[in-house]
Every structure is written in structure tokens, then in C-alpha cells.
Design an enzyme around this catalytic site. Sequence first.
Site, short mmCIF file in Angstrom:
data_model
loop_
_atom_site.label_atom_id
_atom_site.label_comp_id
_atom_site.label_asym_id
_atom_site.label_seq_id
_atom_site.Cartn_x
_atom_site.Cartn_y
_atom_site.Cartn_z
CB CYS A 2 45.28 32.47 45.14
SG CYS A 2 45.38 31.64 43.36
NE ARG A 27 42.71 36.64 48.53
CZ ARG A 27 42.67 37.92 48.12
NH1 ARG A 27 41.94 38.68 49.06
NH2 ARG A 27 43.53 38.45 47.32
CD1 TRP A 75 38.91 31.54 40.75
CD2 TRP A 75 40.41 32.34 39.54
NE1 TRP A 75 38.32 31.85 39.61
CE2 TRP A 75 39.35 32.49 38.92
CE3 TRP A 75 41.69 32.75 38.85
CZ2 TRP A 75 39.12 32.85 37.60
CZ3 TRP A 75 41.51 33.22 37.57
CH2 TRP A 75 40.27 33.42 36.77
CG ASN A 101 47.24 36.08 44.74
OD1 ASN A 101 46.52 35.49 43.85
ND2 ASN A 101 46.57 37.03 45.37
N GLY A 102 48.93 35.06 41.60
CA GLY A 102 49.18 36.01 40.79
C GLY A 102 49.65 35.13 39.66
CD GLU A 485 25.02 44.81 40.83
OE1 GLU A 485 25.89 44.82 39.83
OE2 GLU A 485 25.37 43.87 41.89
CE LYS A 489 25.42 41.11 43.10
NZ LYS A 489 26.34 41.40 42.46
CD GLU A 492 28.17 37.78 40.96
OE1 GLU A 492 27.68 38.67 41.27
OE2 GLU A 492 29.27 37.49 40.90
CG HIS A 508 16.74 50.77 18.60
ND1 HIS A 508 16.18 51.39 17.60
CD2 HIS A 508 16.20 51.48 19.70
CE1 HIS A 508 15.80 52.62 18.06
NE2 HIS A 508 15.66 52.63 19.27
CE LYS A 611 33.64 40.21 47.97
NZ LYS A 611 32.25 40.39 47.36
C1 AGP Z 1 30.09 41.16 41.94
O1 AGP Z 1 29.14 40.62 42.38
C2 AGP Z 1 31.36 40.38 41.34
N1 AGP Z 1 31.78 39.42 42.27
C3 AGP Z 1 32.52 41.19 40.27
O2 AGP Z 1 31.71 41.72 39.14
C4 AGP Z 1 33.06 42.29 41.29
O3 AGP Z 1 32.26 43.52 41.38
C5 AGP Z 1 34.50 42.86 40.24
O4 AGP Z 1 35.10 41.76 40.15
C6 AGP Z 1 35.23 43.73 40.86
O5 AGP Z 1 35.62 43.75 42.01
P1 AGP Z 1 36.31 44.84 42.84
O6 AGP Z 1 35.09 45.94 43.16
O7 AGP Z 1 36.78 44.20 43.91
O8 AGP Z 1 37.26 45.50 42.22
#
Ligand code: AGP
Length: 616
Positions: A2, A27, A75, A101-102, A485, A489, A492, A508, A611
Site C-alpha cells: 500500500c 508498493r 495491496w 496501510n497495514g 535467487e 526471480k 515472481e 537424494h 515491493k
Molecule cells: C525480491 O525480488 C522480492 N521482491 C522479495 O523477495 C524481497 O526481497 C523480500 O520481500 C524482502 O524485502 P526487503 O529486502 O525489503 O526486506
Amino acid sequence: MCGIVGYVGPQPALEVVVDGLKRLEYRGYDSAGVAVLADGRMDTEKRAGKLANLKAALAETPRSADGIGIGHTRWATHGAPTDVNAHPHVDNDNRVAVIHNGIIENFASLRLELEERGCKFTSETDTEVAAHLLGEELKRQGEDLAAAMRAVCRRLEGAFTLVAMYAGDPDLVVAARRNSPLVVGRGDGENFLASDVAAFIAHTRDAVELGQDQVVELRRDSVAVTDYDGNPAPVREYHVDWDASAAEKGGYDYFMLKEIVEQPQAVADTLLGRVGVDGTLTLDEMRLAPSELRDIEKIVIIACGTSYHAGLIAKYAIEHWCRIPCEVEVASEFRYRDPILNRQTMVIAISQSGESMDTLMAVRYAREQRARVLAICNVNGSTIPRESDGVLYTHAGPEVGVAATKTFLTQLVACYLVGLYLAQMRNLKFGDEINAVIEQLANMPQQVEKVLGTVAPVRELARSLADSETVLFLGRHVGYPVALEGALKLKELAYMHAEAFAAGELKHGPIALIEDGLPVVVVVPSREGRGVLHDKIVSNIQEIRARGARTIVIAEEGDETVRPFADELIGIPAVPTLLQPVVATVPLQVFACELALAKGNDVDQPRNLAKSVTVE
Ligand code: AGP
């Protein structure tokens, strides 16, 4: 999670607010809304979907606005992303509009109580209780919106930033925060409120950071901050060290594309000023005494998502250089397992945003257990660094794309610096040994630049895989978190099934997944230094290839030993093993981004994500 904007001033409020929302859309982007005062009447407009839908609705019905407005990009937590559930929410008299927000955790009992008093609800959101409570309190508090906000906040449980305006006062926006971000932008004859400075950076770079449980009254010429009981509260003022152009696309179609390309500069900026002329490291934002650093017996790294992957890589470096046992844990699990922490434990919280609720709660838990907490963060003045004993900021600049790219590389650099700093403070390495690593680090921007110059075939490969259903990733040692990682990527951005395994674990169980033509990306460790690992992963590549996998191998340029087993070979510069993630991650970012674009996805705003995740 948000985005929130508020404005009081002489400019057309609607334009300022909508422009702010555009900059905060990363956001949350499942619905958006605004409220303005038009000739003393509360006027709201809200729409499900991206900001473009709201803009279209606003364009259909031109409206006048006094110089006051609030806006929200959502969001969803409570209630589906619909027009009705979008913010702002208003009270039954349409005198107060609220954005939030929250999560208000006690909203169910408050809603029941309000309904018993005859209050009519129109949405399924937790936020609407705040609108009705504010409407009631306004009457009780003699039409004083700030007093009403304080009274309401004292009744709310959970995490919230609330911003409200009231039809009876065209020069006032009131906001409150608990466990959710809120920052004030101070202008000349105008003032701003937002979840993030990006919303008002085009107007002012002078910001005021709000503390926990504070209420701010924003007028054209004043900013007054109190606690929830009305006592004046201390605030921190600061100047933002980047400008609006840093948060623009700069000719790229997507922020993510720009942010990938910015990585050499981001890495260089994060190293800047941290090495003295005599070669010693001075990390002076670390408010931890040398004696405290020498006392550390254990390190625990906590983080989420991509930041967690940076933590996994940090473990290899810190344990190797400092010989201090280092655990890495997903922040959302940390405080629920009764971890063993004490004064001799250093907790490193890695968070790009500094606002991830899971990480923040883990930080608070660690401090309650008397551990020392060091934050690695990219957002100046955000909550996690503020609540930590020390902070090492990464200087990646604003990252708008939801997928972390340049902030990840700079987190790696920050982690290496922490490791070297600890080694220096504890006399574990000779100065020249530390200098040698620093020199290698200083060389990383050029190496990343080199990788960026050679990724055209990676893009082509990614496009050719747009119809694949699954991609697997394998790595060993620091290459394993790189593989994790790469898979994250792809999930997401491309909404594909992607999974990473430690290459040694494959036999395994996961090897059963390998079938004809399945793309498997393998991150091969350097031949120098970790020759055994290199040879073992070459065997792993052969094992999967024998079972039909299409092998996509990321290996050092000139590593001819892997060529016979690689269906696709992606070369990266030869760098020391521990630093390899800085270069090896880049092709994986490009791969995921390009594959997602080939599928027609919005890489800046992938579905279901936001984000910064400010709820648990
Ligand atoms: C990364 O591409 C993601 N958007 C997500 O995993 C992110 O790294 C995670 O939410 C942690 O966020 P932060 O580093 O702001 O705490």
C-alpha cells in the site's frame, strides 16, 4: 504494501496526489483511490486495478479541488481488490476520508461495536472501522481531527499508517503511524505525506521521519507531531540524497531493465567512502563499539526473499574470514522457534526496504533477547535501521521494480564489508589480506559491467524458453544461493515453476524430476580455490544431461571443462569464489526478466506482489 500520499498546499491537490501515487505504485497495485475537498465537500474516487483505471475515471469527471488531498494504492489484505474495497473509506456522514496501510487486528470486534451503534459498512475492509471511529470521535473531540485520530489510534491494535482529512478543515491532513512507514516532506508553503519519499521527491528533498506511535498534523505552513496522548514528540529531519530523475525510467520501458543496468554504479556507490586512505575499513554508521564487536560469539542473519539469499551468501564469507559461527534464517520463522540469543550474539537484519514486517518483528525479538542488531538496508531512515543498534546502508538508489536486482548486489557488497570489518576489528586477518579483498571488491563494478555487455545470448535463450513449464536451478557453495535467487526471480516475474537445489542434493530425490528437454540452469563454481566443488558439479551436470536435461551452464570464461556438457554456455568473468555471486546473479536476472517480458508480463509490477511487505 500500500502506498499513501497526502498533500496540503497551493498546487492542484489532485495532480500532486495522483503523481505521488504513480511513484508509489510499486508498493501495491490492485486498486487505487483519492479524496479531495471540492468547495468544502468530500469528493472521493476509487477504482479496482492499476492506477491507470483511476486516472481514466478521474478524466471522465473533471473535478475541482481545494489544495488538500489524499491518495492510496492498495495491496489487498481484507476484502478483494474491488472498487468498493479500494481506499479512501469515509464515515456515514461523508465528512472524514481515511486511507490505510497495514492491518487493524481488532477490526472485527470494532466493526461489531460500530454496527451495534447503527453504523453502516459498505466494504469488507478493516480500514473502514477507522473511518467510522474517526467520524464518531470528531464529534466527541469538538471537531478536532488530530485529537480524534489520537483517540482512535489508542483503540487500534496491529500495524497501521492512517491518513485522514475532514470536510470541515480545508487546510489539514492528519496522519498516524504504528509499525508502518510514514514520512513527511517539508515544502515552502506546502507539505507532503507519503509512505516513501519517492512520492514527493519532485517537490522537496527535505524529509521528516516519524517515530513509532506518533500523530502528525500537516498544514500549509506547519508540521506538528505528537504522541498518541498529545504530547509534542521528537522527530528526525533529513535531506534525501537522490533526486526525482533517479526514480524515473530514464528511457527504459521498465524500471527493472534500468535497475539491472545501474548495478555497476550501485556496487561502486556502496563501496564509496568505506575504505580509508591507509586501507582500513571505517563503517561509521555502525553504532557498535569495537569491544562489542570483539565480544561476538555467534552471528544470526535474518531476512526475507532476495535479502535472505544475500544472507546465505554472507554466511560463507563471514565464516571463512572471521571464523564466527553464522546462522541464516528466514525472518518469518525466526521468533517462533525460541532461538538462542544473548548479548554475545550479533543479529544482522538484511532488508532493502527496511520495512518488511517479518524482519522488523524478528529484529524486535532479537533486541528483547539482548542481542546486538546490525541492519543492512537501502532506505535511509526506515524502521528496521532505526530500531537497530547499527546500520550499514547500501547505496543502490531507489529501486522501483518489485523484483530486487541492484539492491541484492549491493547487499552482497555490504555483507562482504561487514565480514571484512569484523575480521579487521578482531585482528583475524592481516591488513594486506583485507586490502587484497577490498581491491577485488573495488574491481567488481567493471566485472558486472562486463557481464552486462555479454548478455544478449541470455536474452535470446530466455525468449526461446517462454513456453517451458518448469526450470530448475543448481548450485554448490555460494552458487547455491545464487541458484535460489535465479529461481525466485523466475517465479515472481514469469509466474513459472522454478526450483533450486544444492547440486549435491539432487541425487537424494529431485533428480527424479529430470525429463527430456527440461531446462536446468547450473551455476558452476570457480576452478581456482574450490577445484573440488568445480569437479563435482561437472559430474552433476553430466548426471542430469544423461537423463535428458537441457543444460544451461553459467561458468567462468575460459572454463573449457564444462563445454562438452553444456547445451548452452553462459560465460562470466573469473573472480574469487566468494565474490562470484556478484557476477553470476546478473545473467539470471536478465534471463528471468526477458522470459517474463516474452510472456507479456509486467516485470515492474508482477501479479500478487508488492515491493515492501509490511504485513506478517
Ligand atoms: C525480491 O525480488 C522480492 N521482491 C522479495 O523477495 C524481497 O526481497 C523480500 O520481500 C524482502 O524485502 P526487503 O529486502 O525489503 O526486506
